[in-house]
Design a protein around this motif. Structure first.
Motif, PDB file in Angstrom:
ATOM      1  N   GLN A   2      40.901  40.053  40.672  1.00 24.94           N
ATOM      2  CA  GLN A   2      39.512  40.299  41.032  1.00 24.94           C
ATOM      3  C   GLN A   2      38.600  39.255  40.401  1.00 24.94           C
ATOM      4  O   GLN A   2      38.915  38.669  39.363  1.00 24.94           O
ATOM      5  CB  GLN A   2      39.105  41.707  40.616  1.00 24.94           C
ATOM      6  N   ALA A   3      37.437  39.067  41.022  1.00 24.26           N
ATOM      7  CA  ALA A   3      36.541  37.977  40.632  1.00 24.26           C
ATOM      8  C   ALA A   3      36.153  38.022  39.152  1.00 24.26           C
ATOM      9  O   ALA A   3      36.116  36.981  38.484  1.00 24.26           O
ATOM     10  CB  ALA A   3      35.293  38.007  41.506  1.00 24.26           C
ATOM     11  N   GLN A  76      31.975  41.884  41.630  1.00 21.61           N
ATOM     12  CA  GLN A  76      32.983  41.712  40.586  1.00 21.61           C
ATOM     13  C   GLN A  76      34.368  42.184  41.005  1.00 21.61           C
ATOM     14  O   GLN A  76      35.378  41.674  40.524  1.00 21.61           O
ATOM     15  CB  GLN A  76      32.557  42.463  39.329  1.00 21.61           C
ATOM     16  N   ASP A  77      34.430  43.175  41.919  1.00 17.16           N
ATOM     17  CA  ASP A  77      35.725  43.732  42.295  1.00 17.16           C
ATOM     18  C   ASP A  77      36.330  43.072  43.532  1.00 17.16           C
ATOM     19  O   ASP A  77      37.364  43.515  44.037  1.00 17.16           O
ATOM     20  CB  ASP A  77      35.613  45.242  42.525  1.00 17.16           C
ATOM     21  N   LYS A  78      35.700  41.996  44.012  1.00 14.22           N
ATOM     22  CA  LYS A  78      36.254  41.280  45.152  1.00 14.22           C
ATOM     23  C   LYS A  78      37.428  40.406  44.712  1.00 14.22           C
ATOM     24  O   LYS A  78      37.498  39.949  43.576  1.00 14.22           O
ATOM     25  CB  LYS A  78      35.179  40.406  45.805  1.00 14.22           C
ATOM     26  N   HIS A  79      38.362  40.184  45.646  1.00 16.03           N
ATOM     27  CA  HIS A  79      39.543  39.385  45.350  1.00 16.03           C
ATOM     28  C   HIS A  79      39.146  37.916  45.194  1.00 16.03           C
ATOM     29  O   HIS A  79      38.109  37.470  45.717  1.00 16.03           O
ATOM     30  CB  HIS A  79      40.559  39.531  46.496  1.00 16.03           C
ATOM     31  N   ILE A  80      39.971  37.169  44.484  1.00 15.26           N
ATOM     32  CA  ILE A  80      39.698  35.748  44.280  1.00 15.26           C
ATOM     33  C   ILE A  80      39.655  34.991  45.609  1.00 15.26           C
ATOM     34  O   ILE A  80      39.010  33.951  45.735  1.00 15.26           O
ATOM     35  CB  ILE A  80      40.748  35.130  43.316  1.00 15.26           C
ATOM     36  N   VAL A  86      33.603  32.215  49.880  1.00 12.74           N
ATOM     37  CA  VAL A  86      32.163  32.011  49.698  1.00 12.74           C
ATOM     38  C   VAL A  86      31.863  30.584  49.271  1.00 12.74           C
ATOM     39  O   VAL A  86      30.913  29.958  49.753  1.00 12.74           O
ATOM     40  CB  VAL A  86      31.611  33.022  48.666  1.00 12.74           C
ATOM     41  N   ALA A  87      32.681  30.041  48.364  1.00 18.00           N
ATOM     42  CA  ALA A  87      32.485  28.659  47.924  1.00 18.00           C
ATOM     43  C   ALA A  87      32.652  27.693  49.083  1.00 18.00           C
ATOM     44  O   ALA A  87      31.882  26.742  49.233  1.00 18.00           O
ATOM     45  CB  ALA A  87      33.471  28.323  46.808  1.00 18.00           C
ATOM     46  N   SER A  88      33.641  27.951  49.941  1.00 18.05           N
ATOM     47  CA  SER A  88      33.879  27.087  51.096  1.00 18.05           C
ATOM     48  C   SER A  88      32.728  27.166  52.082  1.00 18.05           C
ATOM     49  O   SER A  88      32.267  26.147  52.600  1.00 18.05           O
ATOM     50  CB  SER A  88      35.190  27.475  51.771  1.00 18.05           C
ATOM     51  N   ASP A 112      38.583  27.307  38.312  1.00 22.53           N
ATOM     52  CA  ASP A 112      39.138  28.559  37.800  1.00 22.53           C
ATOM     53  C   ASP A 112      39.856  29.327  38.902  1.00 22.53           C
ATOM     54  O   ASP A 112      40.908  29.928  38.674  1.00 22.53           O
ATOM     55  CB  ASP A 112      38.033  29.427  37.203  1.00 22.53           C
ATOM     56  N   ALA A 113      39.262  29.321  40.106  1.00 22.63           N
ATOM     57  CA  ALA A 113      39.868  30.033  41.234  1.00 22.63           C
ATOM     58  C   ALA A 113      41.213  29.420  41.602  1.00 22.63           C
ATOM     59  O   ALA A 113      42.201  30.122  41.827  1.00 22.63           O
ATOM     60  CB  ALA A 113      38.927  30.023  42.435  1.00 22.63           C
ATOM     61  N   ILE A 114      41.251  28.094  41.667  1.00 22.09           N
ATOM     62  CA  ILE A 114      42.502  27.409  41.986  1.00 22.09           C
ATOM     63  C   ILE A 114      43.530  27.635  40.880  1.00 22.09           C
ATOM     64  O   ILE A 114      44.713  27.837  41.138  1.00 22.09           O
ATOM     65  CB  ILE A 114      42.257  25.902  42.202  1.00 22.09           C
TER      66      ILE A 114
END
Length: 221
Positions: A2-3, A76-80, A86-88, A112-114
């Motif tokens: 999660q995020a 906060q509870d959304k998956h990575i 969203v970033a894309s 961090d996501a990668i």
């Protein structure tokens, strides 16, 4: 995954009353080109290095700058996966994280996501990546898995995206637990699946870089 688990606590939020020169100093210290702006614990946007240099006024308060990426947020509870999406969509390398009461919690960077994916079993494990093209109506992960498993292999993870070669189709990217995929490819093609690309891992001394490269190809970032 999660995020909130990947919030980068080294990236401080700015306040509207802070000055542009402070923002530039912080950006230089943490080596970034943007920072979140928070007012009364609410995220109100990002200020970028480009914006500040364009205005060319180091004494200018952040409140006087038209902030960018106001909608670049996830709960906060959304998956990575949602962070990367969203970033894309916003073409940025930083996403703000909020709770369900819209309180600001921090930011997740694309690095961090990668890194979250790079540390996962599906990326760390040796294996090949297959990319299939098909109509959405033909997509069945159950059926694809059945065919792959008939060749004594397993799908570790999968990813769906638009097919840039055909707007009416999707791409299905599969990470397998086998490095040798000739028989798997042949069997999939025998069942009518079109394979448009594949990547086979090889052992080498630069395994970490290969895993990162494989991840980027897998996510098509």
């Amino acid at each position: 995954m999660q995020a909130y688990e990947f919030i980068n606590n080294l990236i401080p939020p700015l306040k509207p009353k802070d000055k542009a020169k402070m923002a530039l100093t912080w950006m230089e210290e943490i080596r970034t080109n943007m920072l979140p702006v928070v007012e009364n614990n609410r995220f109100i946007g990002f200020v970028t290095e480009e914006l500040i240099y364009t205005l060319n006024n180091p004494e200018l308060q952040i409140s006087k700058i038209a902030l960018k990426f106001i909608s670049c947020i996830v709960y906060q509870d959304k998956h990575i996966y949602d962070v990367i999406k969203v970033a894309s969509e916003n073409q940025t390398n930083m996403v703000a994280v909020i709770d369900r009461e819209n309180n600001y919690l921090g930011v997740v960077t694309m690095e961090d996501a990668i890194g979250a994916f790079a540390g996962s079993l599906s990326i760390q494990s040796q294996g090949a990546v297959l990319i299939l093209s098909m109509f959405m109506t033909d997509y069945s992960l159950f059926e694809i898995s059945r065919i792959v498993e008939s060749e004594n292999a397993k799908i570790l993870s999968s990813f769906i995206s638009n097919d840039p070669l055909d707007d009416s189709k999707i791409k299905v990217t599969l990470k397998l637990d086998k490095s040798e995929v000739r028989h798997i490819k042949a069997t999939l093609e025998r069942f009518g699946y079109r394979i448009i690309d594949h990547y086979q891992e090889e052992e080498s001394g630069n395994g970490e870089q290969e895993r990162i490269d494989n991840l980027l190809r897998f996510l098509q970032i």
